[in-house]
Design a protein around this motif. Structure first.
Motif, PDB file in Angstrom:
ATOM      1  N   GLY A   1       0.813  -1.216   0.000  1.00  0.00           N
ATOM      2  CA  GLY A   1       0.000   0.000   0.000  1.00  0.00           C
ATOM      3  C   GLY A   1       0.841   1.259   0.000  1.00  0.00           C
ATOM      4  N   LEU A   2       1.909   1.287   0.821  1.00  0.00           N
ATOM      5  CA  LEU A   2       2.785   2.460   0.867  1.00  0.00           C
ATOM      6  C   LEU A   2       3.500   2.669  -0.454  1.00  0.00           C
ATOM      7  CD1 LEU A   2       4.372   1.979   4.416  1.00  0.00           C
ATOM      8  CD2 LEU A   2       2.666   3.689   3.747  1.00  0.00           C
ATOM      9  N   TYR A   3       4.034   1.587  -1.036  1.00  0.00           N
ATOM     10  CA  TYR A   3       4.750   1.711  -2.308  1.00  0.00           C
ATOM     11  C   TYR A   3       3.797   2.094  -3.442  1.00  0.00           C
ATOM     12  CZ  TYR A   3       8.469  -0.804   0.196  1.00  0.00           C
ATOM     13  OH  TYR A   3       9.426  -1.188   1.104  1.00  0.00           O
ATOM     14  N   ALA A   4       2.584   1.542  -3.405  1.00  0.00           N
ATOM     15  CA  ALA A   4       1.610   1.846  -4.456  1.00  0.00           C
ATOM     16  C   ALA A   4       1.238   3.324  -4.445  1.00  0.00           C
ATOM     17  CB  ALA A   4       0.364   0.986  -4.283  1.00  0.00           C
ATOM     18  N   LEU A   5       1.220   3.924  -3.265  1.00  0.00           N
ATOM     19  CA  LEU A   5       0.885   5.345  -3.175  1.00  0.00           C
ATOM     20  C   LEU A   5       1.928   6.191  -3.898  1.00  0.00           C
ATOM     21  CD1 LEU A   5      -1.422   6.930  -1.880  1.00  0.00           C
ATOM     22  CD2 LEU A   5      -0.018   7.196   0.165  1.00  0.00           C
ATOM     23  N   VAL A   6       3.206   5.828  -3.758  1.00  0.00           N
ATOM     24  CA  VAL A   6       4.274   6.548  -4.472  1.00  0.00           C
ATOM     25  C   VAL A   6       4.199   6.240  -5.965  1.00  0.00           C
ATOM     26  CG1 VAL A   6       6.748   6.991  -4.586  1.00  0.00           C
ATOM     27  CG2 VAL A   6       5.707   6.335  -2.414  1.00  0.00           C
ATOM     28  N   ALA A   7       4.003   4.950  -6.308  1.00  0.00           N
ATOM     29  CA  ALA A   7       3.916   4.569  -7.718  1.00  0.00           C
ATOM     30  C   ALA A   7       2.722   5.228  -8.395  1.00  0.00           C
ATOM     31  CB  ALA A   7       3.816   3.046  -7.837  1.00  0.00           C
ATOM     32  N   LEU A   8       1.666   5.473  -7.637  1.00  0.00           N
ATOM     33  CA  LEU A   8       0.489   6.150  -8.183  1.00  0.00           C
ATOM     34  C   LEU A   8       0.854   7.551  -8.660  1.00  0.00           C
ATOM     35  CD1 LEU A   8      -2.521   5.484  -8.544  1.00  0.00           C
ATOM     36  CD2 LEU A   8      -2.935   6.524  -6.314  1.00  0.00           C
TER      37      LEU A   8
ATOM     38  N   LEU B   1      -5.723   2.055   7.640  1.00  0.00           N
ATOM     39  CA  LEU B   1      -5.604   3.462   7.247  1.00  0.00           C
ATOM     40  C   LEU B   1      -4.785   3.593   5.973  1.00  0.00           C
ATOM     41  CD1 LEU B   1      -6.038   6.470   7.814  1.00  0.00           C
ATOM     42  CD2 LEU B   1      -3.968   6.427   9.242  1.00  0.00           C
ATOM     43  N   ILE B   2      -3.697   2.837   5.863  1.00  0.00           N
ATOM     44  CA  ILE B   2      -2.851   2.901   4.663  1.00  0.00           C
ATOM     45  C   ILE B   2      -3.663   2.576   3.415  1.00  0.00           C
ATOM     46  CG2 ILE B   2      -0.935   1.763   3.468  1.00  0.00           C
ATOM     47  CD1 ILE B   2       0.418   1.456   6.226  1.00  0.00           C
TER      48      ILE B   2
ATOM     49  N   TRP C   1       4.975   9.749   5.500  1.00  0.00           N
ATOM     50  CA  TRP C   1       4.369  10.000   6.813  1.00  0.00           C
ATOM     51  C   TRP C   1       3.812   8.713   7.412  1.00  0.00           C
ATOM     52  CZ3 TRP C   1      -1.125  10.104   7.901  1.00  0.00           C
ATOM     53  CH2 TRP C   1      -1.436  10.595   9.182  1.00  0.00           C
ATOM     54  N   LEU C   2       3.091   7.957   6.609  1.00  0.00           N
ATOM     55  CA  LEU C   2       2.552   6.683   7.084  1.00  0.00           C
ATOM     56  C   LEU C   2       3.672   5.692   7.391  1.00  0.00           C
ATOM     57  CD1 LEU C   2      -0.404   6.399   4.557  1.00  0.00           C
ATOM     58  CD2 LEU C   2      -0.640   6.664   7.033  1.00  0.00           C
ATOM     59  N   TYR C   3       4.717   5.689   6.566  1.00  0.00           N
ATOM     60  CA  TYR C   3       5.855   4.789   6.777  1.00  0.00           C
ATOM     61  C   TYR C   3       6.525   5.067   8.124  1.00  0.00           C
ATOM     62  CZ  TYR C   3      10.599   2.966   6.277  1.00  0.00           C
ATOM     63  OH  TYR C   3      11.801   2.326   6.497  1.00  0.00           O
ATOM     64  N   ALA C   4       6.710   6.356   8.445  1.00  0.00           N
ATOM     65  CA  ALA C   4       7.389   6.713   9.693  1.00  0.00           C
ATOM     66  C   ALA C   4       6.607   6.211  10.901  1.00  0.00           C
ATOM     67  CB  ALA C   4       7.576   8.231   9.767  1.00  0.00           C
ATOM     68  N   HIS C   5       5.288   6.299  10.862  1.00  0.00           N
ATOM     69  CA  HIS C   5       4.486   5.867  12.005  1.00  0.00           C
ATOM     70  C   HIS C   5       4.233   4.366  11.981  1.00  0.00           C
ATOM     71  CE1 HIS C   5       3.857   9.889  13.549  1.00  0.00           C
ATOM     72  NE2 HIS C   5       3.668  10.288  12.311  1.00  0.00           N
ATOM     73  N   LEU C   6       4.506   3.715  10.869  1.00  0.00           N
ATOM     74  CA  LEU C   6       4.469   2.259  10.832  1.00  0.00           C
ATOM     75  C   LEU C   6       5.764   1.682  11.412  1.00  0.00           C
ATOM     76  CD1 LEU C   6       3.141  -0.432   9.847  1.00  0.00           C
ATOM     77  CD2 LEU C   6       4.355  -0.067   7.676  1.00  0.00           C
ATOM     78  N   GLN C   7       6.912   2.248  10.979  1.00  0.00           N
ATOM     79  CA  GLN C   7       8.217   1.758  11.429  1.00  0.00           C
ATOM     80  C   GLN C   7       8.596   2.276  12.819  1.00  0.00           C
ATOM     81  OE1 GLN C   7       8.922  -0.882   9.344  1.00  0.00           O
ATOM     82  NE2 GLN C   7      11.035  -0.197   9.324  1.00  0.00           N
ATOM     83  N   ARG C   8       8.075   3.466  13.153  1.00  0.00           N
ATOM     84  CA  ARG C   8       8.393   4.149  14.417  1.00  0.00           C
ATOM     85  C   ARG C   8       9.882   4.523  14.481  1.00  0.00           C
ATOM     86  NH1 ARG C   8       4.504   1.849  17.835  1.00  0.00           N
ATOM     87  NH2 ARG C   8       5.188   3.245  19.526  1.00  0.00           N
TER      88      ARG C   8
ATOM     89  N   GLY D   1      -2.443   0.040 -12.344  1.00  0.00           N
ATOM     90  CA  GLY D   1      -1.135  -0.528 -12.620  1.00  0.00           C
ATOM     91  C   GLY D   1      -0.137  -0.241 -11.517  1.00  0.00           C
ATOM     92  N   ALA D   2      -0.319   0.880 -10.803  1.00  0.00           N
ATOM     93  CA  ALA D   2       0.564   1.201  -9.680  1.00  0.00           C
ATOM     94  C   ALA D   2       0.424   0.159  -8.574  1.00  0.00           C
ATOM     95  CB  ALA D   2       0.238   2.594  -9.135  1.00  0.00           C
ATOM     96  N   VAL D   3      -0.809  -0.268  -8.299  1.00  0.00           N
ATOM     97  CA  VAL D   3      -1.042  -1.280  -7.265  1.00  0.00           C
ATOM     98  C   VAL D   3      -0.487  -2.626  -7.712  1.00  0.00           C
ATOM     99  CG1 VAL D   3      -2.797  -2.408  -5.847  1.00  0.00           C
ATOM    100  CG2 VAL D   3      -3.113  -0.019  -6.552  1.00  0.00           C
ATOM    101  N   LEU D   4      -0.743  -2.982  -8.978  1.00  0.00           N
ATOM    102  CA  LEU D   4      -0.231  -4.251  -9.497  1.00  0.00           C
ATOM    103  C   LEU D   4       1.294  -4.271  -9.481  1.00  0.00           C
ATOM    104  CD1 LEU D   4      -0.675  -6.985 -10.868  1.00  0.00           C
ATOM    105  CD2 LEU D   4      -0.772  -5.774 -13.074  1.00  0.00           C
ATOM    106  N   GLY D   5       1.921  -3.190  -9.944  1.00  0.00           N
ATOM    107  CA  GLY D   5       3.382  -3.132  -9.974  1.00  0.00           C
ATOM    108  C   GLY D   5       3.984  -3.179  -8.582  1.00  0.00           C
TER     109      GLY D   5
END
Length: 626
Positions: free
Chosen positions: A54-61, A189-190, A250-257, A286-290
Motif C-alpha cells: 500500500g505504501l509503495y503503491a501510493l508513491v507509484a500512483l 488506514l494505509i 508519513w505513514l511509513y514513519a508511524h508504521l516503522q516508528r 497498474g501502480a497497485v499491481l506493480g
C-alpha cells in the motif's frame, strides 16, 4: 440550422451495451470487501507485506500520473517520501519542535508532522519543478537523479535529523483517542488512503483537467493552442506526485516508528519507477499491481538468490533489470492492460453518470467586416534563412481568406507566428484589436482564435469525443480539487454535450467513441476541425484541411466552411487544392519564398502572371529560353 456531414460513410454498427451484468465498479467494491473481511484473519507477515504494498503503491500512483500520463520521468520520488517521513519524525521527537509547537498534545503531534511534511514538500517540489521541468529529453530524468541524491545525502548529514543513525521513538498515530500502534490497524488506514487516492485521481482524469493532463505527453503544442497552460499543469502534476510520496513517507514513519536515510536513496527511487512501469505506467491500478509484484518478488528473491548463488548481496537488482527488459519488450504498456483486457470479457465498464447538460458560455462574435486578425511586416529568420519576409495580412469577420503558395513558401511558418506557436523575428500581430506579439498561443485561444495543424496533432489513444472536448477547455473553469471530488459533473456534461454536437456537425457521429489514431488521415483532419469549433472561435485557422479527403468529402467541408462564414467567423485557410480554394475563398494571398507576390479575389489571382510563374515555373522556362 441545418448542417451537412463531411464524412459521408454509413454509420458503423454500434455494439449494443449490456444493460446488466458485472461492472468494473462492482469488481472493485467486491475486492475491497474481500480484503476488509479477511484482514483480521491474515497472518502478521501477510499484513506487513500488504502494508508495504500500500505504501509503495501510493508513491507509484504519483509516478503513473507524472510519467505514464504526463510524460515526465522522475527518479527522485524516494526523496519526497523522505521529506514526509522526516518531517513527522522531527515534529514528534525533537525538543526544538516541542518548543515551536508550543505544548501541542502528544496525540496531535503526528498530524502536525503531516501538515509540516506536506507544506515542506509542496514548497520544495514547486521550487524544483519550476527549474527541472524546463528541461527536456534526457536532461529531465538526469536532473531528478541530481536532486534526489542531494536530498538523500542531506538527510544523512544533518545532525538534528540524527545523521545516518536516524530518528527513533516516533509515536504511533492516534485517531479519536484510538491508537494505531498495531500494523494490522494502521494497515487499514494505509489502504483507505490508497483507495481514496485512486478514487480522486480517477475522477481527475475523467474531467477537463484530466484531458489537459493527458495532452502533456506528446501534445503540448496542441494543448497550448486550445488554451491549456501546459507549464502550470506540469508543475501541478509534479507537486501532486511529490505530495502522494510525502503522505506515503508519513505513514511509513508511524508504521516503522523509526526513520533513517536508507529507504530514501536513489536505488529505492528507481524501484518505485520499476513498479509504475511494470504495472502499467499509464494506468492507475497498474501502480497497485506493480507495487505488489515488485514487493512480493523482492521478498522471495532475497531468500532464494543467496541460497542459489552461495553469497549474499543485492542480486535482486539484477533480476529487476532483466524483468524490466522483458516487460518493455513484450508488454510496452505494462502488465495491467493485459490483465484488464482479459477481465473485460466478463466485466463491462461502469456507466457514466452525468446530469442533464446546460449550455456553455457563448462568445459574442464581431460584426461582419470587422478586422479580427491583422499581421504587419511579419518576418521570421532561422539563422541566415528568411522564412517569411515582411508579410502583411488581414482577416475580417464573415470572410474566408486563402493563403496559398508552392511547397516551402513559408505558409505554415506564418501560421505558427499568427497563432502564437512561434514568435516572429520582427513584425506585429493583432487579434481582436489587441497586440499579441510574443504572447503564448493559449492567450490567442482566450481571445477566440482556434486552429488545426498541417501535421495532425491528436491524442491517438483517446476517443474522438475526448479529443474534441479538449477544444472546449477554455469554456469551462472547474479546477483540480473540484474534479477530484466530482463537483464538476454539470460542467463536464456541458463540455461533452458540446463536443458531441460538433462531432455530429462534421459527420463523425458514428466514430464518437473510436480511438482517434484508428481513423483515416482525412477523418483525423476533420476531428481537428471539430475540436477547433468546440472552442466557439471568432477566428479559425485551418492548415490544409482538405488533404486526404475525397471529392464528396471536400464538397461537404466547403459547405461547412461556407456556413461558418455566414455565422460571422473569420477563416484563414492554407490549402494546396486550388479548385477547393478558388471556389470557396473571398480573397487569396499568395506567398513565394516567404514574400507576398499577389493578393486579391480568386479571379484576380488566377490571372496574375507572377502566380502562374510561381506555380508553373514560367519564369524559369523564360530564363532557360533566353
Amino acid at each position: 440550422m441545418s448542417t451537412s456531414p463531411i464524412v459521408s460513410k454509413p454509420a458503423a454498427e454500434a455494439t449494443p451495451a449490456r444493460a446488466g451484468g458485472l461492472t468494473t465498479r462492482h469488481l472493485v467494491l467486491a475486492a475491497v470487501a474481500l480484503l476488509l473481511a479477511s484482514w483480521g484473519f491474515l497472518p502478521e507477515f501477510s499484513v506487513t507485506l500488504l502494508n508495504y504494498i500500500g505504501l509503495y503503491a501510493l508513491v507509484a500512483l504519483g509516478l503513473v500520473m507524472l510519467t505514464g500520463v504526463g510524460g515526465m520521468t522522475s527518479f527522485g520520488q524516494a526523496a519526497f517520501v523522505g521529506l514526509g517521513a522526516y518531517a513527522t519524525a522531527w515534529a514528534c521527537t525533537s525538543p526544538q519542535a516541542a518548543a515551536v509547537l508550543g505544548g501541542l498534545p502528544p496525540a496531535l503531534l503526528p498530524w502536525a508532522g503531516l501538515a509540516l511534511g506536506l507544506a515542506i514538500t509542496f514548497a520544495v517540489a514547486w521550487f524544483l519543478g519550476s527549474i527541472t521541468l524546463k528541461l527536456s529529453g534526457h536532461y529531465l530524468p538526469l536532473c531528478t537523479i541530481a536532486w534526489g541524491l542531494s536530498l538523500y545525502f542531506l538527510f544523512g548529514n544533518l545532525e538534528w535529523l540524527g545523521g545516518h543513525t536516524g530518528l527513533s521513538g516516533v509515536p504511533p498515530l492516534v485517531v479519536f483517542g484510538y491508537s494505531l500502534a498495531s500494523p494490522r490497524v494502521l494497515g487499514l488506514l494505509i489502504w483507505a488512503v490508497l483507495l481514496l487516492a485512486l478514487w480522486a485521481l480517477n475522477n481527475l482524469l475523467d474531467s477537463r483537467e484530466g484531458r489537459a493532463i493527458r495532452a502533456l505527453k506528446g501534445g503540448r503544442v496542441m494543448a497550448e493552442s486550445m488554451g491549456v497552460d501546459t507549464g502550470r499543469q506540469r508543475i501541478k502534476l509534479f507537486v501532486l506526485a511529490a505530495l502522494l510520496a510525502a503522505i506515503s513517507g508519513w505513514l511509513y514513519a508511524h508504521l516503522q516508528r523509526f526513520v533513517n536515510p536508507t529507504p530514501f536513496s536513489l536505488h529505492i527511487g528507481i524501484e518505485y519507477l520499476f513498479m509504475a512501469v511494470v504495472g502499467g505506467a499509464g494506468h492507475l491500478w497498474g501502480a497497485v499491481l506493480g507495487a505488489a509484484l515488485i514487493t512480493l518478488l523482492k521478498e522471495q528473491l532475497q531468500d532464494w538468490l543467496p541460497r542459489l548463488l552461495g553469497s549474499s548481496g543485492n542480486f535482486e537488482v539484477i533480476v529487476f533489470g532483466l524483468l524490466m527488459l522483458v516487460v518493455l519488450q513484450r508488454f510496452a504498456d505494462g502488465l495491467w492492460p493485459q490483465l484488464a483486457a482479459r477481465v473485460r470479457r466478463w466485466v463491462r465498464p461502469a456507466p457514466a453518470s452525468l446530469p442533464v447538460p446546460a449550455a456553455l458560455p457563448q462568445r459574442t462574435l464581431p460584426a461582419r467586416g470587422e478586422v479580427v486578425l491583422q499581421a504587419h511586416a511579419m518576418t521570421k529568420r532561422f539563422g541566415g534563412l528568411v522564412a517569411n519576409n515582411a508579410v502583411d495580412l488581414t482577416v475580417r469577420a464573415g470572410e474566408i481568406l486563402a493563403l496559398i503558395g508552392p511547397n516551402g513558401a513559408g505558409k505554415s511558418t506564418f501560421f505558427n507566428m499568427i497563432s502564437g506557436v512561434d514568435d516572429p523575428s520582427s513584425g506585429e500581430v493583432r487579434l481582436m484589436g489587441q497586440a499579441m506579439t510574443g504572447k503564448p498561443s493559449r492567450e490567442f485561444a482566450a481571445l477566440g482564435l482556434s486552429r488545426s495543424f498541417q501535421h495532425v496533432r491528436l491524442l491517438g489513444q483517446r476517443s474522438v469525443l475526448e479529443n474534441v472536448a479538449v477544444g472546449a477547455h477554455r469554456r469551462a473553469h472547474r479546477g483540480w480539487i473540484a474534479s477530484m471530488l466530482r463537483l464538476d459533473r454539470a460542467e463536464e456534461a456541458a463540455v461533452l454535450a458540446e463536443a458531441r454536437r460538433q462531432i455530429e456537425r462534421v459527420g463523425l457521429g458514428a466514430h464518437m467513441d473510436t480511438p482517434a489514431a484508428s481513423l483515416a488521415l482525412g477523418q483525423q483532419r476533420i476531428v481537428e476541425i471539430a475540436r477547433a469549433l468546440a472552442s466557439q472561435p471568432a477566428v479559425l485557422l485551418l492548415d490544409e484541411p482538405a488533404a486526404g479527403l475525397r471529392h464528396l468529402e471536400k464538397q461537404a467541408l466547403a459547405k461547412l466552411l461556407d456556413q461558418l462564414r455566414a455565422e460571422g467567423l473569420g477563416i484563414l485557410v492554407v490549402e494546396h487544392d486550388m479548385e477547393f480554394v478558388m471556389n470557396l475563398a473571398d480573397r487569396v494571398t499568395v506567398l513565394e519564398f516567404g514574400t507576398v507576390i499577389a493578393e486579391g479575389t480568386p479571379a484576380q489571382v488566377q490571372g496574375n502572371q507572377r502566380v502562374l510563374d510561381a506555380y508553373l515555373g514560367g519564369a524559369d522556362d523564360q530564363g532557360a529560353a533566353a
